[in-house]
Design a protein around this motif. Structure first.
Motif, PDB file in Angstrom:
ATOM      1  N   ILE A 237       0.834  -1.210   0.000  1.00 10.32           N
ATOM      2  CA  ILE A 237       0.000   0.000   0.000  1.00 10.32           C
ATOM      3  C   ILE A 237       0.868   1.259   0.000  1.00 10.32           C
ATOM      4  O   ILE A 237       0.610   2.206  -0.743  1.00 10.32           O
ATOM      5  CB  ILE A 237      -0.957  -0.001   1.213  1.00 10.32           C
ATOM      6  N   SER A 238       1.919   1.263   0.803  1.00 13.74           N
ATOM      7  CA  SER A 238       2.777   2.451   0.891  1.00 13.74           C
ATOM      8  C   SER A 238       3.469   2.745  -0.438  1.00 13.74           C
ATOM      9  O   SER A 238       3.553   3.901  -0.867  1.00 13.74           O
ATOM     10  CB  SER A 238       3.812   2.289   2.005  1.00 13.74           C
ATOM     11  N   ASN A 239       3.958   1.701  -1.119  1.00 12.09           N
ATOM     12  CA  ASN A 239       4.615   1.909  -2.411  1.00 12.09           C
ATOM     13  C   ASN A 239       3.629   2.358  -3.481  1.00 12.09           C
ATOM     14  O   ASN A 239       3.953   3.196  -4.336  1.00 12.09           O
ATOM     15  CB  ASN A 239       5.326   0.637  -2.856  1.00 12.09           C
ATOM     16  N   LEU A 240       2.433   1.788  -3.454  1.00 17.23           N
ATOM     17  CA  LEU A 240       1.418   2.203  -4.418  1.00 17.23           C
ATOM     18  C   LEU A 240       1.024   3.664  -4.205  1.00 17.23           C
ATOM     19  O   LEU A 240       0.818   4.415  -5.167  1.00 17.23           O
ATOM     20  CB  LEU A 240       0.186   1.314  -4.299  1.00 17.23           C
ATOM     21  N   LEU A 241       0.961   4.074  -2.945  1.00 22.90           N
ATOM     22  CA  LEU A 241       0.650   5.473  -2.642  1.00 22.90           C
ATOM     23  C   LEU A 241       1.739   6.403  -3.173  1.00 22.90           C
ATOM     24  O   LEU A 241       1.454   7.477  -3.710  1.00 22.90           O
ATOM     25  CB  LEU A 241       0.475   5.663  -1.138  1.00 22.90           C
ATOM     26  N   LEU A 242       2.999   5.979  -3.043  1.00 25.52           N
ATOM     27  CA  LEU A 242       4.110   6.777  -3.561  1.00 25.52           C
ATOM     28  C   LEU A 242       4.049   6.878  -5.080  1.00 25.52           C
ATOM     29  O   LEU A 242       4.272   7.949  -5.663  1.00 25.52           O
ATOM     30  CB  LEU A 242       5.446   6.170  -3.129  1.00 25.52           C
ATOM     31  N   LEU A 243       3.755   5.761  -5.736  1.00 24.57           N
ATOM     32  CA  LEU A 243       3.632   5.761  -7.194  1.00 24.57           C
ATOM     33  C   LEU A 243       2.496   6.681  -7.634  1.00 24.57           C
ATOM     34  O   LEU A 243       2.626   7.429  -8.610  1.00 24.57           O
ATOM     35  CB  LEU A 243       3.392   4.342  -7.707  1.00 24.57           C
ATOM     36  N   ARG A 244       1.404   6.634  -6.910  1.00 27.47           N
ATOM     37  CA  ARG A 244       0.250   7.485  -7.215  1.00 27.47           C
ATOM     38  C   ARG A 244       0.598   8.955  -7.015  1.00 27.47           C
ATOM     39  O   ARG A 244       0.313   9.802  -7.867  1.00 27.47           O
ATOM     40  CB  ARG A 244      -0.924   7.082  -6.316  1.00 27.47           C
ATOM     41  N   MET A 245       1.257   9.252  -5.900  1.00 24.87           N
ATOM     42  CA  MET A 245       1.620  10.632  -5.578  1.00 24.87           C
ATOM     43  C   MET A 245       2.579  11.229  -6.612  1.00 24.87           C
ATOM     44  O   MET A 245       2.480  12.403  -6.966  1.00 24.87           O
ATOM     45  CB  MET A 245       2.271  10.689  -4.189  1.00 24.87           C
ATOM     46  N   ASN A 246       3.490  10.393  -7.122  1.00 30.68           N
ATOM     47  CA  ASN A 246       4.493  10.871  -8.078  1.00 30.68           C
ATOM     48  C   ASN A 246       4.028  10.821  -9.529  1.00 30.68           C
ATOM     49  O   ASN A 246       4.810  11.066 -10.446  1.00 30.68           O
ATOM     50  CB  ASN A 246       5.781  10.065  -7.920  1.00 30.68           C
ATOM     51  N   GLY A 247       2.772  10.482  -9.730  1.00 31.89           N
ATOM     52  CA  GLY A 247       2.207  10.515 -11.068  1.00 31.89           C
ATOM     53  C   GLY A 247       2.489   9.295 -11.923  1.00 31.89           C
ATOM     54  O   GLY A 247       2.315   9.328 -13.148  1.00 31.89           O
ATOM     55  N   HIS A 248       2.904   8.189 -11.284  1.00 35.79           N
ATOM     56  CA  HIS A 248       3.243   6.979 -12.040  1.00 35.79           C
ATOM     57  C   HIS A 248       2.149   5.912 -11.963  1.00 35.79           C
ATOM     58  O   HIS A 248       2.324   4.818 -12.499  1.00 35.79           O
ATOM     59  CB  HIS A 248       4.556   6.390 -11.529  1.00 35.79           C
TER      60      HIS A 248
END
Length: 290
Positions: A237-248
């Motif tokens: 979940i944390s990595n997916l949130l980072l990917l989402r936040m960074n536009g990926h």
């Protein structure tokens, strides 16, 4: 990390040659090598005429040395001082391959000599994606079909399991206690593959593993695929949130790779992927930096 490697006492103790494969960079790589060449004579440099993809550069780098063993190192890999002395003892034996741990992430397979290619693939194949953890016997390099795994992103791994597929006996030294680390330098940010996370680990990784020779059965291949994504927590979940936040990561990415999900991640609920794909990036940023 030329400065550290050239000055490293074990490097000089064993006169270990270092080969630099410059992928047509536009920085001062040549000048840096030239500088350290004065301090360490066994430092060799070659530069590609044009920038090539990672798989092609891996092939070029592996074919340059003529030594019995070839250690394929990434440009951000860090080696502790005790590694060289232990590796020097290992290369006395005629191993086909020497495998090191990566940032101590493998904690469930103890140091041992592996003579079973099926065990190697199913239990350690997932961590061998880290190319800096691999020390090749040159026999693998000179007897491999590099073209077969072009553009897979895992050419370095493909040639190993292709070579072993047709050998009755293999001899691999697995070293849980010896680990390759990563260099962290303040003010310098390594180019990330973050934007390609889904392309590489949801699409290309499963396709690559399934393309390995049929001597490795489907069950072993599926285990190799799932172990990487489970152990690295790439899709937590944390990595997916980072990917989402960074536009990926968004709905377009989700639907583009949805058909690969079951084979890449196994059975289970994919609700989190859908929810995070539509979650507002501003709220994620606020949540992560509280």
């Amino acid at each position: 990390y030329l400065g550290g490697m050239a000055r490293h006492p074990p490097m000089k103790k064993y006169n270990i040659p270092i080969y630099i494969s410059d992928n047509a960079s536009v920085d001062d790589t040549y000048l840096t090598v030239k500088k350290w060449n004065k301090d360490y004579e066994f430092l060799f440099y070659s530069k590609n005429q044009k920038n090539v993809d990672t798989d092609s550069n891996v092939a070029i780098a592996l074919k340059i040395p003529t030594t019995k063993y070839i250690w394929l190192l990434g440009d951000s890999s860090k080696l502790s001082s005790n590694i060289f002395n232990e590796i020097a003892n290992l290369v006395i034996d005629n191993y086909d391959l020497i495998v090191l741990n990566d940032n101590a992430r493998v904690d469930f397979v103890e140091t041992q000599v592996v003579d079973d290619k099926f065990f190697l693939l199913s239990e350690l194949g997932w961590t061998m994606t880290q190319m800096s953890s691999l020390i090749f016997n040159r026999n693998i390099i000179i007897n491999s079909n590099f073209q077969r795994y072009e553009y897979t992103s895992f050419r370095h791994l493909g040639i190993i399991f292709e070579y072993f597929a047709y050998k009755d006996n293999i001899l691999v030294s697995w070293n849980q206690h010896l680990s390759v680390e990563r260099i962290q330098i303040d003010g310098i940010k390594k180019k990330s593959w973050q934007k390609d996370t889904f392309k590489i680990w949801i699409e290309k990784w499963p396709n690559f593993v399934l393309s390995l020779p049929p001597v490795y059965n489907i069950g072993l291949k599926l285990k190799m695929i799932s172990l990487h994504n489970n152990k690295t927590k790439l899709f937590s979940i944390s990595n997916l949130l980072l990917l989402r936040m960074n536009g990926h990561y968004n709905l377009k990415v989700l639907f583009s790779y949805w058909k690969y999900f079951q084979i890449a991640l196994g059975k289970g609920s994919n609700t989190k992927f859908l929810l995070i794909a539509i979650f507002p990036k501003k709220i994620i940023k606020l949540f992560l930096f509280l």
